[in-house]
Design an enzyme around this catalytic site. Structure first.
Site, PDB file in Angstrom:
ATOM      1  N   LYS A  79      -0.267 -71.461  30.076  1.00 60.09           N
ATOM      2  CA  LYS A  79      -0.470 -72.928  30.061  1.00 60.09           C
ATOM      3  C   LYS A  79       0.851 -73.632  29.771  1.00 60.09           C
ATOM      4  O   LYS A  79       1.175 -74.649  30.386  1.00 60.09           O
ATOM      5  CB  LYS A  79      -1.533 -73.303  29.013  1.00 60.09           C
ATOM      6  CG  LYS A  79      -1.759 -74.817  28.915  1.00 60.09           C
ATOM      7  CD  LYS A  79      -2.793 -75.216  27.870  1.00 60.09           C
ATOM      8  CE  LYS A  79      -2.807 -76.726  27.679  1.00 60.09           C
ATOM      9  NZ  LYS A  79      -3.720 -77.195  26.626  1.00 60.09           N
ATOM     10  N   ASP A 107       0.867 -88.231  21.377  1.00 59.32           N
ATOM     11  CA  ASP A 107      -0.426 -88.705  21.854  1.00 59.32           C
ATOM     12  C   ASP A 107      -0.493 -88.333  23.329  1.00 59.32           C
ATOM     13  O   ASP A 107       0.493 -88.472  24.058  1.00 59.32           O
ATOM     14  CB  ASP A 107      -0.558 -90.216  21.654  1.00 59.32           C
ATOM     15  CG  ASP A 107      -2.018 -90.636  21.602  1.00 59.32           C
ATOM     16  OD1 ASP A 107      -2.861 -89.857  21.113  1.00 59.32           O
ATOM     17  OD2 ASP A 107      -2.332 -91.760  22.043  1.00 59.32           O
TER      18      ASP A 107
HETATM   19  P1  IMP Z   1      -4.993 -86.852  21.379  1.00 60.79           P
HETATM   20  O1  IMP Z   1      -3.581 -86.814  21.838  1.00 60.79           O
HETATM   21  O2  IMP Z   1      -5.235 -85.885  20.263  1.00 60.79           O
HETATM   22  O3  IMP Z   1      -5.480 -88.230  21.101  1.00 60.79           O
HETATM   23  O4  IMP Z   1      -5.819 -86.243  22.561  1.00 60.79           O
HETATM   24  C1  IMP Z   1      -6.535 -87.045  23.469  1.00 60.79           C
HETATM   25  C2  IMP Z   1      -7.594 -86.245  24.169  1.00 60.79           C
HETATM   26  O5  IMP Z   1      -6.989 -85.512  25.200  1.00 60.79           O
HETATM   27  C3  IMP Z   1      -8.374 -85.284  23.308  1.00 60.79           C
HETATM   28  O6  IMP Z   1      -9.731 -85.345  23.696  1.00 60.79           O
HETATM   29  C4  IMP Z   1      -7.825 -83.951  23.639  1.00 60.79           C
HETATM   30  O7  IMP Z   1      -8.759 -82.968  23.589  1.00 60.79           O
HETATM   31  C5  IMP Z   1      -7.334 -84.155  25.057  1.00 60.79           C
HETATM   32  N1  IMP Z   1      -6.158 -83.355  25.267  1.00 60.79           N
HETATM   33  C6  IMP Z   1      -4.927 -83.524  24.730  1.00 60.79           C
HETATM   34  N2  IMP Z   1      -4.101 -82.543  25.137  1.00 60.79           N
HETATM   35  C7  IMP Z   1      -4.832 -81.745  25.936  1.00 60.79           C
HETATM   36  C8  IMP Z   1      -4.561 -80.531  26.635  1.00 60.79           C
HETATM   37  O8  IMP Z   1      -3.448 -79.970  26.599  1.00 60.79           O
HETATM   38  N3  IMP Z   1      -5.562 -80.021  27.330  1.00 60.79           N
HETATM   39  C9  IMP Z   1      -6.808 -80.570  27.395  1.00 60.79           C
HETATM   40  N4  IMP Z   1      -7.124 -81.669  26.752  1.00 60.79           N
HETATM   41  C10 IMP Z   1      -6.143 -82.255  26.019  1.00 60.79           C
END
Ligand code: IMP
Length: 198
Positions: free
Chosen positions: A177, A69
């Site tokens: 990245k 997460d």
């Molecule tokens: P989750 O971990 O999938 O819940 O991601 C949470 C939020 O953070 C989502 O809106 C993702 O798009 C954003 N997010 C997670 N990792 C990245 C990244 O590496 N770059 C940009 N946004 C991220």
């Protein structure tokens, strides 16, 4: 070869992690494992959500798995959007709406310091068939740009400039990245740990 399920429906994350893994690990996405569910993220911390995702998949598959997460934590917004990053602008999980909300909330603010924080939760059955849990954390510090830059990546990538770079994540190849990324740092620890286990 060591088999692991990555408990995510986000194909961008799967691709990022696959590009980091050596040939001694076989990472399966949920799609590849034939699992089609919307994994819950109901908690107030990244760690609890990571555990929830991993245990959900472990209960279905009884196979070693990990989840992650990630949150974008912005200093001038008291750590928001943080654990709510995916749904910052609403349940639609819309990347553009989330970015627009961040830029609006930061307008006029001098301090644009921010960080991405990833928490990985690994669940595996040890040699005595006992379920073990382990966490790995990766942080990438940087700042929020004043406008969107670049088309690559996903989520908040167009507005995040990591420290040491002069462009956003969305202007970088996946490989570039990965040299900065929060997820890469957490994943590197995960695979080091697994290599020592095997
Ligand atoms: P989750 O971990 O999938 O819940 O991601 C949470 C939020 O953070 C989502 O809106 C993702 O798009 C954003 N997010 C997670 N990792 C990245 C990244 O590496 N770059 C940009 N946004 C991220």
């Amino acid at each position: 070869m060591y088999h692991l399920i990555f408990a995510t429906n986000n194909q961008n994350k799967v691709a990022e992690i696959q590009s980091l893994v050596g040939s001694d690990f076989n990472i399966q996405s949920l799609k590849q494992a034939g699992i089609d569910i919307d994994i819950p993220e109901p908690h107030d911390t990244l760690q609890e959500n990571a555990f929830e995702k991993a245990i959900t998949i472990f209960k279905i598959t009884n196979q070693n798995c990990f989840s992650e997460d990630t949150g974008l934590e912005i200093e001038a917004l008291n750590g928001s959007p943080g654990v709510k990053s995916a749904r910052y602008a609403g349940e639609g999980r819309d990347f553009q709406a989330n970015i627009d909300k961040v830029l609006l909330n930061l307008s006029g603010k001098q301090d644009r310091t921010a960080q991405f924080r990833t928490v990985i939760c690994l669940l595996w059955n040890d040699a005595h068939d006992k379920l073990q849990t382990h966490y790995f954390v990766g942080i990438c510090k940087g700042k929020i740009a004043t406008e969107m830059q670049g088309e690559k990546g996903f989520g908040y990538d167009p507005i995040f400039i990591p420290d040491g770079a002069n462009k956003s994540f969305a202007q970088m190849s996946m490989e570039e990245k990965n040299t900065y990324s929060h997820r890469q740092k957490a994943v590197t620890q995960l695979f080091e740990f697994l290599r020592n286990l095997t």
